[in-house]
Design a protein around this motif. Structure first.
Motif, PDB file in Angstrom:
ATOM      1  N   LYS A 172      47.076  29.007  51.795  1.00  0.00           N
ATOM      2  CA  LYS A 172      48.517  29.024  52.049  1.00  0.00           C
ATOM      3  C   LYS A 172      49.036  30.430  52.276  1.00  0.00           C
ATOM      4  N   SER A 173      48.194  31.409  52.061  1.00  0.00           N
ATOM      5  CA  SER A 173      48.558  32.804  52.276  1.00  0.00           C
ATOM      6  C   SER A 173      47.283  33.600  52.462  1.00  0.00           C
ATOM      7  N   ASN A 174      47.385  34.763  53.080  1.00  0.00           N
ATOM      8  CA  ASN A 174      46.245  35.669  53.135  1.00  0.00           C
ATOM      9  C   ASN A 174      45.913  36.158  51.740  1.00  0.00           C
ATOM     10  N   ARG A 175      44.658  36.448  51.505  1.00  0.00           N
ATOM     11  CA  ARG A 175      44.265  36.988  50.202  1.00  0.00           C
ATOM     12  C   ARG A 175      44.818  38.408  50.050  1.00  0.00           C
ATOM     13  N   TYR A 176      44.824  38.896  48.812  1.00  0.00           N
ATOM     14  CA  TYR A 176      45.165  40.288  48.572  1.00  0.00           C
ATOM     15  C   TYR A 176      44.056  41.179  49.127  1.00  0.00           C
ATOM     16  N   GLY A 177      44.400  42.418  49.378  1.00  0.00           N
ATOM     17  CA  GLY A 177      43.417  43.399  49.821  1.00  0.00           C
ATOM     18  C   GLY A 177      42.748  44.065  48.649  1.00  0.00           C
ATOM     19  N   ASN A 178      42.341  45.323  48.856  1.00  0.00           N
ATOM     20  CA  ASN A 178      41.708  46.105  47.805  1.00  0.00           C
ATOM     21  C   ASN A 178      40.479  45.352  47.277  1.00  0.00           C
ATOM     22  N   TRP A 179      40.215  45.349  45.988  1.00  0.00           N
ATOM     23  CA  TRP A 179      38.990  44.758  45.470  1.00  0.00           C
ATOM     24  C   TRP A 179      38.921  43.248  45.735  1.00  0.00           C
ATOM     25  N   GLU A 180      40.073  42.626  46.003  1.00  0.00           N
ATOM     26  CA  GLU A 180      40.103  41.184  46.232  1.00  0.00           C
ATOM     27  C   GLU A 180      39.611  40.794  47.623  1.00  0.00           C
ATOM     28  N   SER A 181      39.259  41.763  48.436  1.00  0.00           N
ATOM     29  CA  SER A 181      38.777  41.417  49.771  1.00  0.00           C
ATOM     30  C   SER A 181      37.536  42.211  50.166  1.00  0.00           C
ATOM     31  N   ILE A 182      36.909  42.861  49.191  1.00  0.00           N
ATOM     32  CA  ILE A 182      35.692  43.625  49.511  1.00  0.00           C
ATOM     33  C   ILE A 182      34.535  43.246  48.588  1.00  0.00           C
ATOM     34  N   GLY A 183      34.602  42.039  48.014  1.00  0.00           N
ATOM     35  CA  GLY A 183      33.454  41.582  47.237  1.00  0.00           C
ATOM     36  C   GLY A 183      33.789  40.971  45.894  1.00  0.00           C
TER      37      GLY A 183
END
Length: 760
Positions: free
Chosen positions: A69-80
């Motif tokens: 329903k939304s894009n995920r958060y960035g930072n550590w939440e999108s790099i593994g």
């Protein structure tokens, strides 16, 4: 009326003396009143509500094949580490709801649980998770395809650590709110995990546990507590890392160089398993660990470690020089361990440590006005801390930070059958429903050295009220309804009043505190000022507070502003007995020290600060300062010509540089971390504006170029120099430097400990 001092608590069962089980109160039974802790709770509540549940849930929906329903958060939440904050968020919502009763928290929790339930149902086998390519990863593990290092399992960033956060969050949702949905999801997830690891041998399990895995053993102990099904306790024991446990059983200190927060959650699990199973050997190992960390590795404000690792007990110089001081997650978990030990052993020493860490590290780790959580708290003089932001920062210490400030009420009061214990002097109201009793504590401690307790009872009751007498309190007095009680008191225990209490009874305690100097555990000449349990520090400047409020960069949690040379720090010169006597009280826990003003460290924000001071006699000052100055000049010169560097074998530098590898090991020798391989290791470094000319690779043992091959951006490296323990590579005009080092013929490579891009 019988008044006595309580040294220890025992009950007699069938003629055998055993230690009684102290009981905590539910968070919903304790409400904070105005003061520093209530303010921290309120600031945390706003941060919690500023986070978007749909962004936190996105990794779970994606993994289940459901459109997010939304894009995920960035930072550590999108790099593994995709999805790890959501687990902490479940815990934070649950505990904050219990602590405040605010319905919007419960509504958000219920929404999160419903979405996770949908993901679990879509997966169809009990699994739910946000780990990137989770189904492929877990299939490899199930089939015994395991290649693990300290922070990577099959080149996936700490996946079991990640899913442990979900286990813990679901458990907290059931524990603190009674959510049956959370319980159902949790049990299905646990059953899936048992099936996952069933084909694996004990050796394969140990290979998995080599990688940071949080407190996954505790999670299965919790499942046993919930269900009483022995398969969960057996799994908890199976998931306990024996390679780490065995030295503790032998009372061997093997902690130096280990990643600190990898180990502490394991020990929390050991403690819970020992308690549930009656395993005295494991319990003794836990005691050894707690004593070692708190007595030999902990600094004044309660934190431990440097750059996330346990430093040598006889040398804290690395911590003093580093901008990566003690990590908040470590203290979060040491508080959890101390709470468990206190409840099981009834020893006040655990409360002493808990209180010191609570006031000085945990309370200081959140900005008291603007919000935001601290990762590293440097003790380097004249450095500073960085604060997270809700939309940019998804670090582990954000996850534990969300939880820290929800549960200040957890140990203010405890009880043992009908006896009530006051452990901490924090303004609060206890509602003991079973006894139809309300106890209201009013205090301005640490700004005023007294606390008042008013009892509200529907009818008179006889019970023992036990007030902790801290070892730091002087001239401790107890007044009952305004009358001083003439009793003999001994610190580091409880003063007990057993009587028939009536509605409106007022108990008052008053005491004095004094300031003393506390040395670092290594016995060096660095000391901190401590008043009672409160660590004092001085704001020194506001210059170059680069990245004070973090951006979304991978290492945005590190205070990267310029170092002020250590020889420029304030020092205490003269007779040691005079250092404290030079302090002048200004009121409100402020003290002047020549041109400095000391204040509680938990109030120091938006500034560089000094907590530790070197102490010198007049004769040694000039000589030792000159040596320190020369050391600082040399260290600064190296850093000035450095464009980028990696300390091999350390988690944050390696993850920041996109580490990958196979058949790789890491370790700690001679004060340095290292990594080697029998296959390959890979990093990506950035040569900003192509300032760097050379890549220097340093090893611990000896370079043998016949055993390795080095590639830069997939081409053979331009090696221009090889010495016994170093390799120099030309990288002139290369901005993104992808380094791959392969081992030839299955031979082990050297132990690489640092890669550094230098300007000349």
């Amino acid at each position: 009326m019988n008044i006595r001092f309580l040294y220890s608590l025992f009950i007699v069962l069938l003629g055998t003396s055993v230690t009684a089980q102290m009981q905590s109160f539910d968070l919903k039974d304790v409400r904070l009143k105005d003061g520093p802790f209530k303010n921290a709770q309120d600031v945390d509540f706003k941060y919690i509500m500023d986070l978007n549940p749909d962004k936190l849930l996105a990794p779970y929906l994606l993994d289940a094949g459901i459109p997010p329903k939304s894009n995920r958060y960035g930072n550590w939440e999108s790099i593994g580490l995709d999805g790890h904050i959501a687990g902490h968020y479940l815990s934070a919502l649950s505990m904050m709801y219990a602590a405040t009763g605010k319905i919007e928290l419960k509504n958000r929790l219920d929404y999160m649980l419903s979405e996770l339930e949908n993901c679990q149902q879509k997966n169809g086998n009990g699994y739910v998770g946000g780990i990137p390519q989770g189904k492929v990863f877990w299939d490899r593990i199930h089939n015994g395809d395991i290649d693990g290092s300290s922070f990577g399992l099959n080149n996936t960033w700490v996946p079991i650590y990640n899913i442990h956060k979900l286990f813990a969050g679901l458990n907290d949702a059931y524990r603190y709110t009674g959510s049956e949905k959370a319980k159902t999801i949790l049990i299905k997830l646990g059953d899936w995990f048992i099936v996952l690891i069933r084909p694996l041998s004990d050796e394969q399990i140990e290979k998995i546990l080599k990688t940071e895995h949080g407190g996954i053993n505790e999670s299965f102990a919790d499942l046993y507590t919930i269900t009483k099904n022995k398969k969960y306790l057996e799994t908890a024991e199976r998931l306990s890392h024996k390679a780490f446990l065995n030295p503790l059983l032998k009372k061997e200190d093997k902690l130096t160089g280990l990643h600190a927060n990898t180990q502490i959650p394991k020990v929390i699990g050991f403690e819970k398993i020992a308690t549930l199973s009656g395993n005295k050997e494991w319990s003794s190992a836990v005691d050894f660990f707690w004593d070692n960390v708190t007595q030999k590795r902990t600094v004044a404000f309660g934190g431990n470690s440097v750059s996330e690792h346990f430093n040598p007990t006889n040398d804290f110089s690395g911590m003093l020089k580093s901008n990566e001081g003690p990590e908040t997650c470590n203290s979060y978990n040491m508080e959890r361990l101390s709470k468990a030990l206190f409840l099981h052993k009834n020893d006040v020493k655990y409360i002493d440590f808990y209180e010191r860490t609570l006031y000085n590290h945990i309370l200081s780790s959140q900005h008291l006005v603007k919000g935001g959580f601290v990762y590293f708290t440097p003790i380097r003089p004249n450095h500073y801390r960085v604060y997270s932001q809700p939309q940019t920062s998804m670090w582990c210490c954000v996850g534990s930070g969300l939880e820290n400030h929800t549960k200040y009420g957890e140990l203010i009061y405890t009880h043992l059958d009908d006896a009530l214990f006051v452990n901490l002097f924090i303004p609060s109201v206890l509602n003991w429903k079973e006894k139809e009793m309300v106890l209201e504590q009013t205090t301005k401690f640490p700004y005023e050295n007294n606390s008042q307790f008013v009892l509200k009872l529907k009818k008179p009751q006889t019970f023992a009220l036990n007030i902790r007498y801290p070892k730091w309190a002087e001239n401790f007095e107890i007044l009952l309804n305004g009358k001083v009680q003439k009793i003999e008191l001994t610190p580091s225990g409880y003063s007990t009043i057993s009587r028939k209490w009536k509605d409106g009874d007022v108990l008052t305690i008053q005491f004095k505190t004094a300031t003393h100097l506390e040395n670092l555990p290594d016995g060096s000449n660095w000391s901190a000022f401590v008043n009672g349990p409160i660590v004092l520090a001085a704001k020194t400047s506001t210059e170059n507070l680069d990245g004070l409020f973090a951006d979304d960069s991978r290492m945005g949690h590190v205070a990267k502003g310029k170092y002020i040379p250590l020889d420029k720090a304030y020092a205490l010169v003269g007779e040691k007995s005079d250092y404290v006597s030079k302090l002048k009280e200004l009121g409100n826990m402020r003290f002047s020290l020549d041109s400095l003003e000391l204040e509680p460290f938990f109030e120091v924000h938006d500034s560089r600060y000094q907590m530790y001071f070197q102490t010198y006699s007049k004769d040694e000052y000039n000589k030792k300062q000159a040596l320190l100055k020369q050391q600082e000049i040399e260290a600064m010169a190296v850093e000035a010509k450095t464009v980028d560097k990696i300390n091999c074998g350390e988690q944050q530098p390696e993850v920041d540089h996109l580490y990958k590898g196979e058949k790789s090991n890491s370790g700690y020798d001679d004060g340095k971390f290292w990594r080697n391989t029998r296959s390959y290791i890979y990093y990506q470094m950035l040569n900003k504006n192509t300032q760097g000319k050379f890549l220097d690779i340093s090893v611990l043992d000896e370079v043998k170029m016949n055993d390795i091959a080095i590639f830069i951006n997939e081409k053979p490296a331009d090696v221009i120099g090889v010495e016994k323990k170093s390799i120099r590579i030309n990288i002139d005009k290369i901005e993104v430097v992808n380094i791959k080092i392969t081992a030839k013929n299955g031979n082990a490579s050297p132990k690489f400990y640092q890669l550094r891009i230098i300007k000349n």
